[in-house]
Design a protein around this motif. Structure first.
Motif, PDB file in Angstrom:
ATOM      1  N   GLY A 141      39.944  88.116-143.315  1.00 43.61           N
ATOM      2  CA  GLY A 141      40.826  88.316-142.156  1.00 43.61           C
ATOM      3  C   GLY A 141      40.105  87.985-140.860  1.00 43.61           C
ATOM      4  N   ALA A 142      38.851  88.406-140.764  1.00 35.19           N
ATOM      5  CA  ALA A 142      38.067  88.133-139.544  1.00 35.19           C
ATOM      6  C   ALA A 142      37.852  86.630-139.400  1.00 35.19           C
ATOM      7  N   ARG A 143      37.558  85.973-140.534  1.00 37.20           N
ATOM      8  CA  ARG A 143      37.336  84.514-140.489  1.00 37.20           C
ATOM      9  C   ARG A 143      38.566  83.793-139.966  1.00 37.20           C
ATOM     10  N   LYS A 144      39.739  84.289-140.364  1.00 38.76           N
ATOM     11  CA  LYS A 144      40.990  83.672-139.864  1.00 38.76           C
ATOM     12  C   LYS A 144      41.107  83.832-138.353  1.00 38.76           C
ATOM     13  N   LEU A 145      40.437  84.850-137.824  1.00 44.82           N
ATOM     14  CA  LEU A 145      40.449  85.049-136.358  1.00 44.82           C
ATOM     15  C   LEU A 145      39.285  84.312-135.700  1.00 44.82           C
ATOM     16  N   GLY A 146      38.555  83.552-136.499  1.00 47.12           N
ATOM     17  CA  GLY A 146      37.428  82.780-135.955  1.00 47.12           C
ATOM     18  C   GLY A 146      36.139  83.578-135.841  1.00 47.12           C
ATOM     19  N   VAL A 147      36.078  84.695-136.526  1.00 51.64           N
ATOM     20  CA  VAL A 147      34.872  85.542-136.451  1.00 51.64           C
ATOM     21  C   VAL A 147      34.117  85.476-137.780  1.00 51.64           C
ATOM     22  N   GLU A 148      32.829  85.179-137.684  1.00 51.30           N
ATOM     23  CA  GLU A 148      31.998  85.044-138.883  1.00 51.30           C
ATOM     24  C   GLU A 148      31.109  86.284-139.073  1.00 51.30           C
ATOM     25  N   PRO A 149      30.800  86.618-140.326  1.00 51.33           N
ATOM     26  CA  PRO A 149      29.833  87.707-140.536  1.00 51.33           C
ATOM     27  C   PRO A 149      28.403  87.208-140.286  1.00 51.33           C
ATOM     28  N   VAL A 150      27.520  88.119-139.902  1.00 51.85           N
ATOM     29  CA  VAL A 150      26.104  87.777-139.665  1.00 51.85           C
ATOM     30  C   VAL A 150      25.465  87.298-140.971  1.00 51.85           C
ATOM     31  N   ILE A 151      25.705  88.052-142.039  1.00 52.15           N
ATOM     32  CA  ILE A 151      25.323  87.585-143.381  1.00 52.15           C
ATOM     33  C   ILE A 151      26.555  87.759-144.264  1.00 52.15           C
ATOM     34  N   GLU A 152      26.630  86.984-145.329  1.00 57.69           N
ATOM     35  CA  GLU A 152      27.712  87.190-146.287  1.00 57.69           C
ATOM     36  C   GLU A 152      27.502  88.598-146.853  1.00 57.69           C
TER      37      GLU A 152
END
Ligand code: 0PR
Length: 380
Positions: free
Chosen positions: A306-317
């Motif tokens: 969901g965050a990725r769809k908002l253009g936000v990436e996690p620091v690590i997977e």
């Protein structure tokens, strides 16, 4: 304190008033604790008066503690590990390092000793350094936020009482390379403590396998907390040692109790939390714990996607159910989320929005969080 007490009804009213001020866990994404399992609450209440500080008086409770140690030993690769039920990760870490320090003292006498911990270590290690007058040497992390084993090697010398690896770091949920740390520990004959206070109840149930426990030769001690992902009541931690002599290094004589020696840091200690842990492990078994972790991981993935769809990436997977999201103006975003009733935290290095997806998080809450997160980012 007043001379005359209140009526029970009046006290109940006061309790209700205070309870209303406390938050419920549903929207708390910043905590490593959760609602205890129903069976844990029942067991806790049943053994509410039991004191493991003088366990000769409570042999039934003591049996449950021993069984918890055996069950967790078997979960962590050594059914005959020795240890006890602590008040949580801080006590377990203190005691592991204290045992290592006492053993080192036998060898070298009184000296200034040190411990080598990852930069990502929990702040309990700073308390330990203060309490035991040890120097804490912090080893740098690699790009994936795992400790750099080369750096640990450089910082380790003959006055190092222990090196520490974290299996489930507090901020990022990362797992240090325990096998490599163990090789180093064996090569330098140093005690290796693995802080799995959070990860101990998660890592054994992940799809991907990690070697982090007593199955790795060279691991001397492990902290694992039932009051975090074990769904027990607070205060329940557990400290396990590979060898009895490690536990013996903590013994203090107890002349007037029903026991001859005490190993724990605290004296009077909760039998209730040991009973709660016993009950929850018996009820759930590995299968039940795997389900709990599976659901937390499913929702972790849902939030990351969901965050990725908002253009936000996690620091690590995410390795486990801890998410760190790269968000600009992270304090502002966290503050907006707090205004909407969410409790989130932030990490220091690198700066990120931190979410811990505990068993109290539902799919509905996760979806609603994503909607509010988009709002907090100014995207809706
Ligand atoms: N080791 C690790 C890896 C930890 O994450 C923690 C606590 C400890 C040791 C210490 O454990 P105790 O707090 O049981 O002594 N990690 C969380 C933290 O400090 C604990 C926590 C729990 C914080 C609930 C907030 C909260 O609402 O962040």
């Amino acid at each position: 304190m007043e001379e005359r007490g209140l009526s029970a009804e009046e006290v109940e009213l006061l309790l209700e008033e205070k309870k209303r001020k406390d938050l419920r866990y549903e929207r708390i994404f910043s905590s490593m604790c959760t609602y205890p399992h129903e069976i844990a609450i029942r067991a806790h209440m049943k053994f509410i008066e039991a004191n493991l500080g003088d366990y000769g008086l409570f042999p039934g409770t003591k049996e449950m503690e021993s069984e918890v140690v055996r069950m967790l030993g078997s979960l962590l690769g050594k059914e005959d590990a020795v240890g006890y039920v602590t008040t949580g990760g801080t006590e377990s870490n203190i005691q592991a390092i204290r045992a290592a320090r006492n053993l080192k003292r036998k060898e070298l006498g009184n000296a200034t000793f040190n411990i080598v911990v990852p930069e990502s270590a929990h702040f309990s290690f700073d308390k330990i350094a203060d309490l035991l007058s040890l120097e804490v040497r912090k080893a740098r992390l690699d790009d994936e936020l795992r400790v750099d084993v080369g750096a640990v090697g450089e910082l380790t010398d003959k006055r190092t009482v222990a090196i520490v690896g974290i299996a489930g770091t507090t901020e990022f949920g990362q797992i240090d390379p325990i096998e490599e740390l163990a090789e180093l520990a064996l090569e330098k004959s140093v005690f290796l403590h693995v802080d799995a206070a959070f990860g101990g109840f998660v890592i054994p149930f992940l799809e991907r396998r990690y070697k982090f426990d007593f199955s790795v030769e060279g691991v001397s001690a492990i902290s694992i907390d039932p009051h975090k992902m074990g769904m027990s009541t607070i205060p329940a931690g557990c400290l396990l040692f590979r060898r009895r002599e490690h536990l013996e290094a903590l013994a203090v004589e107890t002349p007037y109790l029903t026991t001859k020696a005490q190993y724990s840091l605290v004296g009077t200690r909760s039998g209730a939390a040991a009973a709660a842990t016993f009950a929850v492990l018996k009820l759930l078994g590995r299968e039940g714990l795997r389900k709990v972790v599976g659901e937390c991981m499913r929702l972790t993935k849902l939030i990351v996607e969901g965050a990725r769809k908002l253009g936000v990436e996690p620091v690590i997977e995410p390795v486990m159910n801890v998410i760190a999201l790269k968000v600009e103006n992270v304090e502002l975003v966290a503050e907006r989320l707090r205004e909407w009733g969410w409790r989130v935290s932030t990490t220091k290095k690198p700066k990120a929005l931190r979410l811990v997806i505990m068993p109290h998080v539902t799919e509905e809450a996760a979806e609603q969080f994503l909607v509010d997160f988009a709002g907090a980012l100014g995207l809706s």
